[in-house]
Write a protein that holds these residues in place. Structure first.
Motif: not given
Lengths: 415, 415
Positions: A247-256
């Motif tokens: 849905a376009g939400y990918g790439g939120e590595v800051g919240h891993v």
């Protein structure tokens, strides 16, 4: 290089000749946008199309007002000079960036030229959605007023520091703006008068797009653009295509989660990567006020230059966590390049060595051996330039639609 | 759904008519391989090509010996029945799997039918590369001897529990086999007589490919197949294309650090995800001998069924770490589906609830709300079936090459 397989859905689509003409038109228009004015010969070389096909497609573009053809420039090369095709600069887009500490708006022409650009700093005391939208509309009027002929943009692209649904520009959350469930696409469409199609995406995704098309990652097919300021996010290119997610939400590595025993995060979880390498983490480690922004960060770097131990140690510690998180991404993505943007690009000269050491220690040797880590080439404007690329995408993907539109408009005007 | 952008390199390639013919042939051949025998009408529907184009391309396939056309089956539908096109089953591949606890070999025909399959368990005391290659060659002779007409395979695909360079099947490391820097592609090519082209890939990547083409993830464009036995790895599909990484090393999620203070891992690092959810972690938590393999795992599950607290608590703890790691992957990839394979599919009924709770707690709400977690549909054979798909890929990608080859061979034979 591995051959990539296609899935059942995609592979099942056969090609008809009109589809092919449109794809070829798109190939030419992408080259013109990316490289600016090009000779016919250069277009032949860059697209692999025949000279005859190129000639026909260019005359379609010229007739549709999307390009002009001018006399050749003789560069002392033997043989008949090839005419130069120029992208028409009256096709332009509006690019918008909503960062934590600033707002920016620019006009960018087909062919990539930036016509004008404004950026205003804003206090960390967050602007509301209403204030932000009103301010952006004001800035848009400023840059549009500078257009000599007064034409309108063909589209607008928006980079925002939040989790964005691509289909309609809905911002599910932007913890560092204090926003949640904001229909940003809709709000900006209204504020800009409703006539300009608007596309919204995450700022790291758009920073990646810009660095990939026009910056440090040009020509690289597998890359991670890691953007860090107050928040941390990644724009990721996999096998030559941006990773958007379902849905376009990918790439939120800051919240891993990097450290299950770590500090609480604005997202509600704990020990997120962002809490260890974001702006406030560095300021806290250096013994300075969190929330001090770019100015305070520059003071930390100056202190490190002057040999202040606390500043040096803080940069080392951020570098250690930066390397730990990158090691995980290297194992998962096997990228050939990692581009560090924003704050992370700024601290690269100080923390680069320890980042590399962490990768040696924590990443698998095979992918680790292939990856290079570099700072961003476009600086802090990468997301803004990526927003322009996003706005151009419909035109680049199917220019035939835009030729038709122009013809239809002309027909209406002369009726 | 977001429009995907293309990069400069890829987009720069124009299309010529022979390219289009080949792409259309590939579209038809993929449909036949994926769905088995199809009517011409179904091919029109699935490829979007015209009836005339389909007729011409099918006669090319029939002339090249890759398909046959038979009488229509009248199913009570009004109108003229459409002839049935059947993939030719004499085109087949050899599929090979090297797991930690077993070796398997199968023959799989164009159209997807599995002709024969053998799997042999092997003791955890690792077989050397030499022994493994010799054993696989023996198993290959067994399944090939069962071919009625005695033809040879058109290719071989190999799934291996290791980090693989796709270009030549070089295994950089396979910690759970005790292998390092093994030219597996080259070794197997020699062992199988040097005539069969061999392609090697990681077993999780191939499990993902099989589940995507023929299993739980059919039709899904953004998915993660997480495979766990002794080791843990992922096969990841991004926007309808497998993530391989720059050199084919991508998907090694088992070696992402989840707990910096965690247990040492076989890879040399510490606190890797694998150390918290792999086979040995579950056995250790349940108070049973590590290295006990599948049999011992089944005993833990039986004990949990019987209400033994230690077994239940061990499964909960593995579920907790499984959920923590998945939360990170959900934030990074925004997948619509996660498929749990091997041991992880087996424990899903026991640990599913706690996995979902961890996702609620640790993943960002937007991507978390979109993702479903399901066990694998193809069971433990997924990587083996994926190896067959890998071997078929050259034929599916450009069937024209294979028609030409056959014609050339026929011409040579009749000369």
């Amino acid at each position: 290089v591995a051959t990539r397989q296609s899935g059942p859905t995609r592979a099942g689509i056969g090609q008809r000749s009109e589809t092919v003409r449109r794809a070829n038109l798109s190939a030419i228009v992408r080259q013109l946008h990316l490289r600016g004015p090009l000779s016919r010969s250069a277009l032949v070389a860059h697209t692999g199309l025949t000279r005859t096909a190129i000639r026909a497609l260019i005359s379609d573009l010229v007739a549709g007002g999307m390009a002009s053809e001018g006399p050749a420039i003789q560069l002392g090369i033997p043989g008949r000079p090839s005419p130069i095709v120029r992208p028409d600069p009256t096709r332009f887009v509006l690019a918008v960036e909503i960062a934590v500490d600033s707002l920016a708006v620019a006009t960018v022409g087909f062919g990539g030229a930036v016509f004008s650009r404004v950026r205003v700093e804003r206090p960390r005391a967050h602007l509301s959605v209403d204030e932000t939208v009103a301010e952006l509309a004001r800035l848009a009027r400023v840059v549009l007023a500078r257009r000599p002929a007064g034409e309108g943009p063909i589209g607008a692209g928006v980079a925002v520091v939040g989790v964005v649904r691509r289909s309609d520009g809905f911002v599910s959350m932007a913890p560092n703006l204090g926003w949640r469930d904001v229909p940003l696409g809709e709000r900006l469409t209204q504020a800009l008068g409703g006539r300009v199609p608007i596309r919204v995406a995450n700022e790291a995704d758009l920073g990646a797009l810009a660095e990939w098309r026009r910056g440090a990652a040009s020509g690289v097919d597998d890359l991670i653009f890691l953007s860090g300021e107050v928040g941390v996010g990644a724009g990721i290119i996999v096998g030559g295509r941006p990773l958007t997610g379902a849905a376009g939400y990918g790439g939120e590595v800051g919240h891993v989660t990097l450290d299950p025993a770590g500090a609480p995060c604005r997202c509600g979880s704990r020990g997120c990567w962002e809490t260890t390498i974001g702006e406030d983490a560095l300021l806290r480690l250096a013994g300075r006020p969190a929330g001090g922004g770019t100015l305070e960060i520059e003071r930390v770097l100056a202190a490190a230059d002057a040999g202040e131990p606390a500043a040096g140690a803080a940069l080392e510690e951020v570098g250690r966590w930066l390397g730990s998180g990158l090691a995980g991404l290297v194992n998962v993505f096997d990228p050939s390049l990692i581009v560090l943007g924003g704050l992370l690009g700024r601290i690269h000269p100080y923390a680069g060595r320890i980042v590399e050491e962490q990768l040696d220690r924590l990443a698998l040797p095979a992918p680790r051996g292939l990856v290079r880590i570099v700072p961003a080439a476009l600086g802090t404007d990468a997301p803004l330039l990526g927003a322009a690329e996003l706005a151009f995408e419909p035109l680049l993907a199917d220019p035939a639609e835009w030729l038709g539109q122009r013809e239809a408009l002309a027909a209406m005007a002369s009726a």
